[in-house]
Scaffold this motif. Sequence first.
Motif, short mmCIF file in Angstrom:
data_model
loop_
_atom_site.label_atom_id
_atom_site.label_comp_id
_atom_site.label_asym_id
_atom_site.label_seq_id
_atom_site.Cartn_x
_atom_site.Cartn_y
_atom_site.Cartn_z
N GLU A 18 0.82 -1.22 0.00
CA GLU A 18 0.00 0.00 0.00
C GLU A 18 0.85 1.26 0.00
O GLU A 18 0.44 2.28 -0.57
CB GLU A 18 -0.96 0.00 1.19
CG GLU A 18 -2.09 -0.99 1.02
CD GLU A 18 -3.04 -1.03 2.20
OE1 GLU A 18 -2.73 -0.43 3.26
OE2 GLU A 18 -4.09 -1.66 2.08
N GLN A 19 2.03 1.22 0.60
CA GLN A 19 2.92 2.39 0.59
C GLN A 19 3.38 2.72 -0.83
O GLN A 19 3.54 3.88 -1.19
CB GLN A 19 4.14 2.15 1.48
CG GLN A 19 3.83 2.17 2.95
CD GLN A 19 5.04 1.79 3.80
OE1 GLN A 19 6.06 1.34 3.28
NE2 GLN A 19 4.91 1.97 5.10
N HIS A 20 3.59 1.69 -1.64
CA HIS A 20 4.04 1.90 -3.01
C HIS A 20 2.90 2.28 -3.93
O HIS A 20 3.08 3.09 -4.83
CB HIS A 20 4.76 0.65 -3.53
CG HIS A 20 6.14 0.50 -2.99
ND1 HIS A 20 7.26 0.94 -3.66
CD2 HIS A 20 6.59 -0.01 -1.83
CE1 HIS A 20 8.33 0.70 -2.93
NE2 HIS A 20 7.95 0.13 -1.82
N PHE A 21 1.74 1.68 -3.74
CA PHE A 21 0.58 1.96 -4.59
C PHE A 21 -0.40 2.85 -3.81
O PHE A 21 -1.52 2.45 -3.51
CB PHE A 21 -0.11 0.65 -5.01
CG PHE A 21 0.69 -0.16 -5.97
CD1 PHE A 21 0.70 0.12 -7.33
CD2 PHE A 21 1.46 -1.23 -5.51
CE1 PHE A 21 1.43 -0.64 -8.22
CE2 PHE A 21 2.20 -2.00 -6.40
CZ PHE A 21 2.19 -1.70 -7.75
N GLN A 22 0.01 4.06 -3.49
CA GLN A 22 -0.78 4.94 -2.63
C GLN A 22 -2.05 5.45 -3.30
O GLN A 22 -3.08 5.56 -2.65
CB GLN A 22 0.07 6.12 -2.17
CG GLN A 22 1.17 5.71 -1.23
CD GLN A 22 2.01 6.89 -0.81
OE1 GLN A 22 1.73 8.03 -1.13
NE2 GLN A 22 3.09 6.61 -0.08
N ASP A 23 -1.98 5.80 -4.57
CA ASP A 23 -3.13 6.42 -5.22
C ASP A 23 -3.91 5.47 -6.13
O ASP A 23 -5.05 5.73 -6.45
CB ASP A 23 -2.67 7.63 -6.05
CG ASP A 23 -2.03 8.69 -5.17
OD1 ASP A 23 -2.51 8.89 -4.04
OD2 ASP A 23 -1.04 9.31 -5.61
N THR A 24 -3.28 4.41 -6.56
CA THR A 24 -3.92 3.48 -7.47
C THR A 24 -3.60 2.05 -7.05
O THR A 24 -2.48 1.76 -6.66
CB THR A 24 -3.47 3.72 -8.92
OG1 THR A 24 -4.09 2.77 -9.77
CG2 THR A 24 -1.96 3.61 -9.08
N TYR A 25 -4.58 1.22 -7.09
CA TYR A 25 -4.38 -0.18 -6.70
C TYR A 25 -4.73 -1.08 -7.87
O TYR A 25 -5.90 -1.25 -8.19
CB TYR A 25 -5.24 -0.55 -5.48
CG TYR A 25 -4.84 0.20 -4.24
CD1 TYR A 25 -3.70 -0.17 -3.52
CD2 TYR A 25 -5.57 1.28 -3.80
CE1 TYR A 25 -3.32 0.52 -2.39
CE2 TYR A 25 -5.19 1.98 -2.66
CZ TYR A 25 -4.07 1.60 -1.97
OH TYR A 25 -3.69 2.29 -0.85
N PRO A 26 -3.71 -1.66 -8.51
CA PRO A 26 -4.00 -2.58 -9.60
C PRO A 26 -4.63 -3.87 -9.06
O PRO A 26 -4.55 -4.15 -7.86
CB PRO A 26 -2.61 -2.86 -10.19
CG PRO A 26 -1.66 -2.59 -9.08
CD PRO A 26 -2.28 -1.51 -8.24
N ALA A 27 -5.26 -4.62 -9.94
CA ALA A 27 -5.78 -5.93 -9.54
C ALA A 27 -4.62 -6.72 -8.95
O ALA A 27 -3.49 -6.65 -9.43
CB ALA A 27 -6.37 -6.65 -10.75
N ARG A 28 -4.91 -7.49 -7.88
CA ARG A 28 -3.83 -8.21 -7.22
C ARG A 28 -4.31 -9.56 -6.72
O ARG A 28 -5.43 -9.70 -6.23
CB ARG A 28 -3.30 -7.41 -6.05
CG ARG A 28 -2.14 -8.11 -5.34
CD ARG A 28 -1.65 -7.36 -4.17
NE ARG A 28 -2.48 -7.66 -3.01
CZ ARG A 28 -2.32 -7.10 -1.83
NH1 ARG A 28 -1.40 -6.19 -1.63
NH2 ARG A 28 -3.09 -7.43 -0.83
N THR A 29 -3.43 -10.53 -6.82
CA THR A 29 -3.64 -11.84 -6.24
C THR A 29 -2.44 -12.14 -5.36
O THR A 29 -1.30 -11.89 -5.75
CB THR A 29 -3.76 -12.92 -7.34
OG1 THR A 29 -4.83 -12.59 -8.20
CG2 THR A 29 -3.97 -14.30 -6.74
N THR A 30 -2.70 -12.67 -4.17
CA THR A 30 -1.62 -13.10 -3.28
C THR A 30 -1.73 -14.61 -3.15
O THR A 30 -2.79 -15.13 -2.84
CB THR A 30 -1.73 -12.43 -1.90
OG1 THR A 30 -1.69 -11.02 -2.08
CG2 THR A 30 -0.59 -12.86 -1.00
#
Length: 131
Positions: free
Chosen positions: A98-110
């Motif tokens: 979240e620190q790196h993607f502060q303004d935009t959150y791409p689709a993500r799978t963990t």
Amino acid sequence: MTVPRASNPTRRQRDGTAFVGGFGKTTGDSDLLFVEGQLPKRDGEIQRHLTAPEQMELCLTTLESTLAAHGRELDAVLQVTIYITDMDSYDEINAVYEQHFQDTYPARTTVGVCDLLGGASATLDAVVALE
């Protein structure tokens, strides 16, 4: 108590997690960049002694450098797949993400995995728009 493995070792797994050569090198002619196997490396060495969140920090920093080489930033990332060996570290890794993607959150799978190459605790793949 020993937990049984869910799968049998493949040819690439037989030599252990030191094998690090199974990643593609090009994406062909496309408006997408596929970045794979962003391992937590510093000076060519996988930093397996670092915590999982510290390793994720290195992976994301490497991703940013890779994107910069293509004239792109993190806002061009469309999708990220994160692989971690300890799902208990998910919240800490998520905080780094979240620190790196502060303004935009791409689709993500963990994805929780048993082992990662080179003994890493975290790695990632990304799909990036080049348009």
